[in-house]
Design a protein around this motif. Structure first.
Motif, mmCIF file in Angstrom:
data_model
loop_
_atom_site.group_PDB
_atom_site.id
_atom_site.type_symbol
_atom_site.label_atom_id
_atom_site.label_comp_id
_atom_site.label_asym_id
_atom_site.label_seq_id
_atom_site.Cartn_x
_atom_site.Cartn_y
_atom_site.Cartn_z
ATOM 1 N N GLU A 115 0.818 -1.205 0.000
ATOM 2 C CA GLU A 115 0.000 0.000 0.000
ATOM 3 C C GLU A 115 0.859 1.265 0.000
ATOM 4 O OE1 GLU A 115 -2.805 -0.007 3.174
ATOM 5 O OE2 GLU A 115 -3.699 -1.935 2.615
ATOM 6 N N VAL A 116 2.057 1.173 0.558
ATOM 7 C CA VAL A 116 2.909 2.365 0.668
ATOM 8 C C VAL A 116 4.252 2.203 -0.041
ATOM 9 C CG1 VAL A 116 1.856 3.162 2.809
ATOM 10 C CG2 VAL A 116 3.812 1.599 2.916
ATOM 11 N N MET A 117 4.551 0.998 -0.535
ATOM 12 C CA MET A 117 5.811 0.767 -1.236
ATOM 13 C C MET A 117 5.504 0.386 -2.687
ATOM 14 S SD MET A 117 7.777 -1.168 1.919
ATOM 15 C CE MET A 117 9.079 -1.919 0.933
ATOM 16 N N ALA A 118 5.913 1.250 -3.605
ATOM 17 C CA ALA A 118 5.572 1.076 -5.016
ATOM 18 C C ALA A 118 6.309 -0.099 -5.650
ATOM 19 C CB ALA A 118 5.906 2.356 -5.780
ATOM 20 N N ASP A 119 5.762 -0.597 -6.746
ATOM 21 C CA ASP A 119 6.429 -1.643 -7.530
ATOM 22 C C ASP A 119 7.628 -1.038 -8.264
ATOM 23 O OD1 ASP A 119 4.544 -3.506 -6.767
ATOM 24 O OD2 ASP A 119 3.332 -3.260 -8.575
ATOM 25 N N ASN A 120 8.609 -1.874 -8.515
ATOM 26 C CA ASN A 120 9.758 -1.434 -9.291
ATOM 27 C C ASN A 120 9.398 -1.245 -10.760
ATOM 28 O OD1 ASN A 120 12.069 -1.159 -7.532
ATOM 29 N ND2 ASN A 120 11.922 -3.358 -7.174
ATOM 30 N N ILE A 121 10.219 -0.443 -11.421
ATOM 31 C CA ILE A 121 10.096 -0.180 -12.859
ATOM 32 C C ILE A 121 11.415 -0.594 -13.493
ATOM 33 C CG2 ILE A 121 9.744 1.602 -14.613
ATOM 34 C CD1 ILE A 121 8.394 3.267 -12.364
ATOM 35 N N TRP A 122 11.350 -1.343 -14.578
ATOM 36 C CA TRP A 122 12.577 -1.879 -15.162
ATOM 37 C C TRP A 122 12.749 -1.411 -16.599
ATOM 38 C CZ3 TRP A 122 15.279 -3.396 -11.319
ATOM 39 C CH2 TRP A 122 14.674 -4.003 -10.214
ATOM 40 N N PRO A 123 13.834 -0.706 -16.912
ATOM 41 C CA PRO A 123 14.063 -0.246 -18.292
ATOM 42 C C PRO A 123 14.365 -1.417 -19.214
ATOM 43 C CG PRO A 123 15.963 0.244 -16.910
ATOM 44 C CD PRO A 123 14.904 -0.267 -15.993
ATOM 45 N N GLU A 124 13.638 -1.467 -20.303
ATOM 46 C CA GLU A 124 13.786 -2.590 -21.235
ATOM 47 C C GLU A 124 14.984 -2.428 -22.156
ATOM 48 O OE1 GLU A 124 10.551 -0.790 -24.470
ATOM 49 O OE2 GLU A 124 9.948 -2.346 -23.047
ATOM 50 N N GLU A 125 15.568 -1.225 -22.196
ATOM 51 C CA GLU A 125 16.667 -0.961 -23.130
ATOM 52 C C GLU A 125 18.008 -1.505 -22.658
ATOM 53 O OE1 GLU A 125 13.448 1.957 -23.796
ATOM 54 O OE2 GLU A 125 14.538 1.262 -22.025
ATOM 55 N N VAL A 126 18.139 -1.834 -21.365
ATOM 56 C CA VAL A 126 19.420 -2.292 -20.811
ATOM 57 C C VAL A 126 19.277 -3.757 -20.411
ATOM 58 C CG1 VAL A 126 21.199 -1.936 -19.067
ATOM 59 C CG2 VAL A 126 19.930 0.030 -19.980
ATOM 60 N N GLU A 127 19.892 -4.629 -21.171
ATOM 61 C CA GLU A 127 19.794 -6.060 -20.916
ATOM 62 C C GLU A 127 20.425 -6.403 -19.561
ATOM 63 O OE1 GLU A 127 21.042 -10.346 -22.993
ATOM 64 O OE2 GLU A 127 21.545 -8.436 -23.948
ATOM 65 N N GLY A 128 19.705 -7.190 -18.763
ATOM 66 C CA GLY A 128 20.234 -7.634 -17.474
ATOM 67 C C GLY A 128 20.119 -6.610 -16.357
ATOM 68 N N PHE A 129 19.458 -5.482 -16.614
ATOM 69 C CA PHE A 129 19.336 -4.430 -15.601
ATOM 70 C C PHE A 129 18.620 -4.955 -14.357
ATOM 71 C CE2 PHE A 129 17.498 -0.718 -13.582
ATOM 72 C CZ PHE A 129 18.388 0.316 -13.812
ATOM 73 N N LYS A 130 17.461 -5.563 -14.543
ATOM 74 C CA LYS A 130 16.666 -6.051 -13.408
ATOM 75 C C LYS A 130 17.445 -7.071 -12.594
ATOM 76 C CE LYS A 130 12.364 -8.466 -12.240
ATOM 77 N NZ LYS A 130 11.066 -8.999 -12.764
#
Length: 314
Positions: A115-130
């Motif tokens: 409720e107070v901690m947002a989901d992560n966002i992952w850039p698709e342009e950088v392979e292996g970032f997540k």
């Protein structure tokens, strides 16, 4: 007016000695005096650090219009990209000369903190970032737990006292980019003088000159770790918890010398937080007999929101 000095007085210790009472004392005394310490042998693999630095540089090299896809309007900078020129130190008018990307804790479906901690966002342009930054996040989390255990020993409380207070905490890993300075910057610097909001901060990448802390005597002290070492500093939440015994020290990142101005600066701080519903109230043994605590109790989440508003992220 303040002067800039250099010193070896800030503790530089090995986390391999974490069970040694002498380690607890040296670390704790440094936090009392400076609010900072430098730690080596922290357990975060160098190849992971190198990989993360490469991924961060790859991300920040993307065009601005691509990076802005990962900026969440109204999100307070909690996750994803915060563009250049937004964050401003508390009480300052000039914005910092930086942009950054935030990665937070991954929580399962149905977790109450979602409720107070947002989901992560992952850039698709950088392979292996997540994969890279989730691995680094976990490594920071483990190192932070060891440091908090040493702090508990120094404070003469149960050595595992902090484990519940930070379990599933709202910790944030920040990938920082300070661009080259090829034009006059006026009153702006890379990061204006500020104190951190959180419990403790673990910082990688501070070997590039620029980080300074403000001593009790009003002098700016260069903080100069060796490559791969962690700089640790106390945040405002832990200062409140210890009734000011451990110092949340004002610090800044100054602009580079002329011969380094054309170089970008990158670093990766991990802002270790208490869990959102943890009540920050002074430890009994940090309040002198007959005195009241310096600050009233407040939840970790409420305090975070209060401070984010002050630095123009919320």
């Amino acid at each position: 007016m303040t002067d800039t000095i250099t010193s070896d007085s800030v503790a530089s210790v090995s986390l391999e000695d974490a069970d040694n009472p002498a380690f607890h004392k040296e670390l704790g005394d440094s936090f009392v005096t400076y609010g900072f310490a430098i730690i080596r042998d922290h357990g975060i693999p160098q190849d992971l650090i190198d990989r993360a630095e490469a991924k961060a540089k790859e991300y920040f090299a993307l065009p601005d219009e691509v990076k802005r896809k990962y900026h969440v309007e109204g999100g307070g900078g909690a996750r994803g990209h915060t563009p250049f020129g937004i964050e401003t130190a508390k009480g300052a008018k000039a914005h910092d000369l930086k942009e950054f990307y935030h990665v937070g804790r991954e929580l399962p479906e149905g977790h109450p903190y979602r409720e107070v901690m947002a989901d992560n966002i992952w850039p698709e342009e950088v392979e292996g970032f997540k994969e890279t930054f989730l691995e680094l996040y976990d490594a920071f989390d483990r190192a932070g737990a060891k440091i908090l255990t040493a702090i508990a020993e120094y404070l003469d409380i149960d050595r595992d006292w902090f484990l519940d207070s930070v379990r599933d905490g709202n910790s944030v890993m920040r990938l920082l980019h300070y661009p080259p300075q090829n034009e006059p910057t006026g009153e702006h610097i890379r990061a204006g003088a500020h104190e951190d909001i959180n419990t403790i901060t673990l910082l990688l990448g501070a070997e590039e000159a620029g980080l300074q802390l403000l001593t009790r005597q009003g002098e700016w002290l260069d903080v100069s770790p060796k490559p791969g070492e962690l700089v640790i500093n106390i945040g405002d939440m832990l200062q409140r918890l210890t009734n000011g015994k451990l110092r949340s020290t004002s610090h800044r990142v100054i602009n580079p010398a002329p011969d380094r101005a054309s170089k970008a600066r990158y670093s990766m701080p991990f802002f270790l937080h208490f869990r959102p519903d943890f009540m920050i109230e002074a430890l009994d043994n940090c309040v002198p007999e007959g005195e009241e605590p310096k600050w009233p109790p407040i939840s970790s989440h409420d305090y975070l929101l209060e401070r984010l508003r002050e630095i123009k992220l919320a």
